[in-house]
Design a protein around this motif. Structure first.
Motif, PDB file in Angstrom:
ATOM      1  N   ILE A   1      -0.812  37.157 -36.642  1.00 49.51           N
ATOM      2  CA  ILE A   1      -0.933  36.164 -35.580  1.00 49.51           C
ATOM      3  C   ILE A   1       0.146  36.487 -34.568  1.00 49.51           C
ATOM      4  CG2 ILE A   1      -0.697  33.731 -35.002  1.00 49.51           C
ATOM      5  CD1 ILE A   1      -2.073  33.122 -37.667  1.00 49.51           C
ATOM      6  N   LEU A   2      -0.264  36.625 -33.311  1.00 46.89           N
ATOM      7  CA  LEU A   2       0.636  37.024 -32.229  1.00 46.89           C
ATOM      8  C   LEU A   2       0.732  35.914 -31.203  1.00 46.89           C
ATOM      9  CD1 LEU A   2       2.303  39.275 -30.758  1.00 46.89           C
ATOM     10  CD2 LEU A   2       0.126  40.034 -29.752  1.00 46.89           C
ATOM     11  N   THR A   3       1.936  35.646 -30.744  1.00 47.94           N
ATOM     12  CA  THR A   3       2.176  34.679 -29.683  1.00 47.94           C
ATOM     13  C   THR A   3       3.288  35.203 -28.794  1.00 47.94           C
ATOM     14  OG1 THR A   3       2.439  32.312 -29.211  1.00 47.94           O
ATOM     15  CG2 THR A   3       3.867  33.252 -30.912  1.00 47.94           C
ATOM     16  N   ILE A   4       3.701  34.378 -27.859  1.00 49.65           N
ATOM     17  CA  ILE A   4       4.760  34.743 -26.934  1.00 49.65           C
ATOM     18  C   ILE A   4       5.860  33.693 -27.065  1.00 49.65           C
ATOM     19  CG2 ILE A   4       3.764  33.504 -24.980  1.00 49.65           C
ATOM     20  CD1 ILE A   4       4.454  35.996 -23.266  1.00 49.65           C
ATOM     21  N   GLU A   5       7.114  34.126 -26.969  1.00 46.63           N
ATOM     22  CA  GLU A   5       8.172  33.120 -27.072  1.00 46.63           C
ATOM     23  C   GLU A   5       8.163  32.225 -25.846  1.00 46.63           C
ATOM     24  OE1 GLU A   5      12.102  34.836 -27.451  1.00 46.63           O
ATOM     25  OE2 GLU A   5      11.929  35.916 -25.594  1.00 46.63           O
ATOM     26  N   ALA A   6       8.493  30.998 -25.950  1.00 48.59           N
ATOM     27  CA  ALA A   6       9.038  30.318 -27.099  1.00 48.59           C
ATOM     28  C   ALA A   6       8.068  29.274 -27.649  1.00 48.59           C
ATOM     29  CB  ALA A   6      10.352  29.637 -26.726  1.00 48.59           C
ATOM     30  N   SER A   7       7.292  28.649 -26.791  1.00 50.02           N
ATOM     31  CA  SER A   7       6.505  27.491 -27.230  1.00 50.02           C
ATOM     32  C   SER A   7       5.412  27.820 -28.227  1.00 50.02           C
ATOM     33  CB  SER A   7       5.889  26.790 -26.022  1.00 50.02           C
ATOM     34  OG  SER A   7       6.898  26.295 -25.179  1.00 50.02           O
ATOM     35  N   GLY A   8       4.943  29.034 -28.264  1.00 51.87           N
ATOM     36  CA  GLY A   8       3.887  29.391 -29.201  1.00 51.87           C
ATOM     37  C   GLY A   8       4.370  29.670 -30.613  1.00 51.87           C
ATOM     38  N   ILE A   9       5.665  29.852 -30.792  1.00 54.24           N
ATOM     39  CA  ILE A   9       6.181  30.288 -32.095  1.00 54.24           C
ATOM     40  C   ILE A   9       5.894  29.276 -33.199  1.00 54.24           C
ATOM     41  CG2 ILE A   9       8.254  30.887 -33.399  1.00 54.24           C
ATOM     42  CD1 ILE A   9       9.368  32.145 -30.802  1.00 54.24           C
ATOM     43  N   GLY A  10       6.169  28.008 -32.959  1.00 55.48           N
ATOM     44  CA  GLY A  10       5.921  27.000 -33.997  1.00 55.48           C
ATOM     45  C   GLY A  10       4.457  26.939 -34.385  1.00 55.48           C
ATOM     46  N   ILE A  11       3.585  26.974 -33.390  1.00 56.68           N
ATOM     47  CA  ILE A  11       2.141  26.938 -33.640  1.00 56.68           C
ATOM     48  C   ILE A  11       1.720  28.149 -34.468  1.00 56.68           C
ATOM     49  CG2 ILE A  11      -0.134  27.050 -32.521  1.00 56.68           C
ATOM     50  CD1 ILE A  11       1.456  25.656 -30.081  1.00 56.68           C
ATOM     51  N   ALA A  12       2.217  29.330 -34.088  1.00 55.77           N
ATOM     52  CA  ALA A  12       1.874  30.558 -34.806  1.00 55.77           C
ATOM     53  C   ALA A  12       2.370  30.511 -36.250  1.00 55.77           C
ATOM     54  CB  ALA A  12       2.442  31.773 -34.079  1.00 55.77           C
ATOM     55  N   CYS A  13       3.580  30.027 -36.455  1.00 58.79           N
ATOM     56  CA  CYS A  13       4.145  29.987 -37.808  1.00 58.79           C
ATOM     57  C   CYS A  13       3.363  29.056 -38.725  1.00 58.79           C
ATOM     58  CB  CYS A  13       5.612  29.561 -37.763  1.00 58.79           C
ATOM     59  SG  CYS A  13       6.712  30.822 -37.120  1.00 58.79           S
ATOM     60  N   VAL A  14       3.079  27.860 -38.245  1.00 59.52           N
ATOM     61  CA  VAL A  14       2.337  26.909 -39.074  1.00 59.52           C
ATOM     62  C   VAL A  14       0.934  27.441 -39.358  1.00 59.52           C
ATOM     63  CG1 VAL A  14       1.350  24.594 -39.157  1.00 59.52           C
ATOM     64  CG2 VAL A  14       3.705  24.913 -38.375  1.00 59.52           C
TER      65      VAL A  14
END
Length: 191
Positions: free
Chosen positions: A54-67
């Motif tokens: 799962i790939l995202t961009i810092e910073a706001s997507g990190i929590g969503i990606a981790c969960v």
């Protein structure tokens, strides 16, 4: 996702310039129980795609990606916006123009963590013009990886990002699509 739409109506604040503040539950202070429901929904939508990253961009997507990564049992990877001493070796890069910040920056992902053997699900909190997603899609392409699709928590349907991505044939699943908004009213697209 009705739960998300209700939360946006209850706690979201519309600001001048088509800015929707959802910082009380999504992208500053995080409602982890809501994140869990978001993660489950992305798993329902993409769980049969063979996702390996799962790939995202810092910073706001990190929590969503981790969960969300917990439901897929895969790593969450995020593109960095600034080069640090922690990024060493070869990297994939792409230029991204930020709607929110009004700046252009280079995103970076280490080649150690993304390659042709991967099937990637890209996640982010917002979609407006689509620049961040296009940068992440570019990185996936440079890695030779397969793109499973893109998942967005909140899409601003009145801006061109979603339409442009769908016209390119990219699978895009948005949990809430706002067709119009002002200080008094939010109109969600029926899904």
């Amino acid at each position: 996702m009705k739960l998300l739409e209700e939360r946006i109506k209850k706690d979201g604040v519309v600001k001048a310039g088509n800015i929707l503040k959802v910082d009380s539950f999504l992208n500053h202070q995080m409602d982890v129980e809501l994140y869990q429901e978001i993660g489950k929904e992305f798993y329902r939508l993409f769980g049969d795609c063979g996702v390996t990253k799962i790939l995202t961009i810092e910073a706001s997507g990190i929590g969503i990606a981790c969960v969300t990564a917990q439901y897929f049992h895969v790593p969450a990877l995020f593109a960095k916006k600034t080069k640090t001493k922690n990024i060493d070796g070869e990297i994939y890069t792409s230029q991204v123009e930020s709607f929110t910040h009004g700046t252009t920056y280079q995103i970076m992902v280490s080649k150690r963590f993304l390659g042709p053997e991967d099937t990637v699900l890209i996640l982010d909190d917002f979609l407006a013009k689509g620049n961040a997603l296009m940068g992440l899609i570019d990185v996936v392409g440079k890695a030779g990886a397969k793109l499973a699709g893109c998942g967005i928590v909140i899409e601003k349907g009145f801006q061109e990002g979603g339409r442009l991505l769908r016209e390119k044939g990219i699978r895009l699943e948005s949990l809430a699509i706002i067709d119009s908004m002002n200080e008094k009213e939010l109109i969600f697209r029926e899904q």
